[in-house]
Write a protein that holds these residues in place. Structure first.
Motif, PDB file in Angstrom:
ATOM      1  N   ALA A  99       0.815  -1.215   0.000  1.00  0.00           N
ATOM      2  CA  ALA A  99       0.000   0.000   0.000  1.00  0.00           C
ATOM      3  C   ALA A  99       0.848   1.264   0.000  1.00  0.00           C
ATOM      4  CB  ALA A  99      -0.945  -0.006   1.199  1.00  0.00           C
ATOM      5  N   TYR A 100       1.992   1.231   0.677  1.00  0.00           N
ATOM      6  CA  TYR A 100       2.829   2.431   0.710  1.00  0.00           C
ATOM      7  C   TYR A 100       3.280   2.814  -0.693  1.00  0.00           C
ATOM      8  CZ  TYR A 100       6.861   5.447   1.255  1.00  0.00           C
ATOM      9  OH  TYR A 100       7.748   6.480   1.136  1.00  0.00           O
ATOM     10  N   GLU A 101       3.791   1.857  -1.449  1.00  0.00           N
ATOM     11  CA  GLU A 101       4.263   2.147  -2.801  1.00  0.00           C
ATOM     12  C   GLU A 101       3.133   2.664  -3.687  1.00  0.00           C
ATOM     13  OE1 GLU A 101       6.233  -1.302  -4.404  1.00  0.00           O
ATOM     14  OE2 GLU A 101       7.086  -1.791  -2.452  1.00  0.00           O
ATOM     15  N   LYS A 102       1.991   2.015  -3.580  1.00  0.00           N
ATOM     16  CA  LYS A 102       0.863   2.408  -4.424  1.00  0.00           C
ATOM     17  C   LYS A 102       0.316   3.778  -4.021  1.00  0.00           C
ATOM     18  CE  LYS A 102      -0.249  -2.393  -5.384  1.00  0.00           C
ATOM     19  NZ  LYS A 102      -1.033  -3.572  -5.010  1.00  0.00           N
ATOM     20  N   SER A 103       0.240   4.017  -2.730  1.00  0.00           N
ATOM     21  CA  SER A 103      -0.272   5.313  -2.287  1.00  0.00           C
ATOM     22  C   SER A 103       0.689   6.444  -2.650  1.00  0.00           C
ATOM     23  CB  SER A 103      -0.521   5.305  -0.780  1.00  0.00           C
ATOM     24  OG  SER A 103       0.675   5.123  -0.054  1.00  0.00           O
ATOM     25  N   LYS A 104       1.980   6.175  -2.594  1.00  0.00           N
ATOM     26  CA  LYS A 104       2.967   7.190  -2.966  1.00  0.00           C
ATOM     27  C   LYS A 104       2.794   7.595  -4.428  1.00  0.00           C
ATOM     28  CE  LYS A 104       7.916   8.173  -2.462  1.00  0.00           C
ATOM     29  NZ  LYS A 104       8.205   8.679  -3.799  1.00  0.00           N
ATOM     30  N   GLN A 105       2.605   6.603  -5.295  1.00  0.00           N
ATOM     31  CA  GLN A 105       2.374   6.889  -6.711  1.00  0.00           C
ATOM     32  C   GLN A 105       1.083   7.697  -6.894  1.00  0.00           C
ATOM     33  OE1 GLN A 105       0.734   3.739  -8.999  1.00  0.00           O
ATOM     34  NE2 GLN A 105       1.694   4.362 -10.917  1.00  0.00           N
ATOM     35  N   GLU A 106       0.033   7.288  -6.226  1.00  0.00           N
ATOM     36  CA  GLU A 106      -1.257   7.967  -6.372  1.00  0.00           C
ATOM     37  C   GLU A 106      -1.208   9.395  -5.840  1.00  0.00           C
ATOM     38  OE1 GLU A 106      -4.147   4.030  -6.139  1.00  0.00           O
ATOM     39  OE2 GLU A 106      -3.329   4.910  -4.302  1.00  0.00           O
ATOM     40  N   PHE A 107      -0.595   9.594  -4.688  1.00  0.00           N
ATOM     41  CA  PHE A 107      -0.532  10.940  -4.129  1.00  0.00           C
ATOM     42  C   PHE A 107       0.350  11.858  -4.969  1.00  0.00           C
ATOM     43  CE2 PHE A 107      -2.809   9.518  -0.475  1.00  0.00           C
ATOM     44  CZ  PHE A 107      -3.285  10.666   0.150  1.00  0.00           C
ATOM     45  N   GLU A 108       1.418  11.321  -5.546  1.00  0.00           N
ATOM     46  CA  GLU A 108       2.268  12.150  -6.399  1.00  0.00           C
ATOM     47  C   GLU A 108       1.474  12.740  -7.562  1.00  0.00           C
ATOM     48  OE1 GLU A 108       5.253  13.277  -6.237  1.00  0.00           O
ATOM     49  OE2 GLU A 108       6.129  12.138  -4.590  1.00  0.00           O
ATOM     50  N   THR A 109       0.614  11.922  -8.164  1.00  0.00           N
ATOM     51  CA  THR A 109      -0.161  12.379  -9.327  1.00  0.00           C
ATOM     52  C   THR A 109      -1.453  13.081  -8.927  1.00  0.00           C
ATOM     53  OG1 THR A 109       0.705  10.558 -10.665  1.00  0.00           O
ATOM     54  CG2 THR A 109      -1.278  11.644 -11.467  1.00  0.00           C
TER      55      THR A 109
END
Length: 248
Positions: A99-109
């Motif tokens: 979830a951390y990796e996926k959330s980081k990608q989502e929040f960046e965009t």
């Protein structure tokens, strides 16, 4: 607000909701500039619609600086910014979900990118007699969808930021801040979650956005979002359970 004869930037304009918005606003007499990170995709969309385009990855600081410089140089009449670029990961929270990796990608965009781009373009927007910032969020701004957990987080954050930005700019600028909250839309990004079968056409978002701007509706609900919002504020627990029926 009057949404004709404006210069408009649409991020994530190569397909789906962004493409539909760009097409309609162009047909209504606005000068629309498409932006996207996939050069081939954004060039094809721009050529099809007869629009200008600027290749830009909104998560990249240098690319954003170049975009802002280009806009100030070549499109100094820019008065409408539409933050549409987004990314979502379909999964459920668990010990091995990453979830951390996926959330980081989502929040960046979905969150940091529109926050940065908006701030960078405020000086240009403030020069215009009438201007608008339009953030495309989602029906998950009020409550999470369990199969889009951190996407829901990012859109909730952008909703909160939009409200704060609207109030902050309302006193001493001519910039209006709108939020468009679609329910399920049929795009390439929603195929794995039933978008083809149950989603609304992207054109519906474009039309609701256009008429919402004309009527100065600062929160524009598309599809089922308005009913879902009312249900949440009436009974949050029941609304979240109903929204996620069969997912837990």
């Amino acid at each position: 607000m009057n949404i004709q004869s404006k210069t408009v930037l649409v991020t994530g304009g190569g397909s789906g909701i962004g493409y539909a918005i760009a097409k309609l606003l162009s047909e209504k007499g606005n000068k629309v500039i498409l932006s996207g990170r996939n050069a081939a995709k954004i060039e094809k969309a721009a050529k099809t619609l007869g629009l200008d385009y600027i290749v830009c990855d909104v998560t990249n600081a240098e690319a954003v600086n170049n975009l802002v410089t280009r806009l100030n140089t070549d499109y100094d009449g820019l008065s409408v910014l539409i933050n549409n670029a987004g990314v979502a990961n379909l999964y459920k929270l668990s010990e091995d979900a990453r979830a951390y990796e996926k959330s980081k990608q989502e929040f960046e965009t979905n969150y940091f990118a529109p926050v940065r781009l908006t701030e960078a373009l405020l000086p240009l927007l403030k020069k215009q007699p009438e201007a608008a910032i339009i953030n495309i969020t989602s029906n998950v701004t009020f409550h999470p969808l369990l199969v889009l957990p951190t996407y829901s987080d990012s859109k909730a954050a952008l909703h909160s930021h939009t409200v704060a930005l609207r109030l902050s700019l309302s006193k001493d600028t001519n910039i209006k801040v709108f939020e468009v909250m679609p329910s399920l839309i049929n795009t390439d990004a929603t195929k794995d979650m039933g978008g083809e079968q149950n989603g609304l056409p992207p054109q519906v978002v474009a039309e609701d956005l256009y008429y919402g701007l004309e009527e100065d509706r600062y929160e524009i609900y598309v599809g089922e979002t308005g009913k879902q919002r009312d249900a949440y504020f009436a009974n949050p627990v029941a609304a979240v359970e109903s929204f996620n029926q069969g997912l837990f």
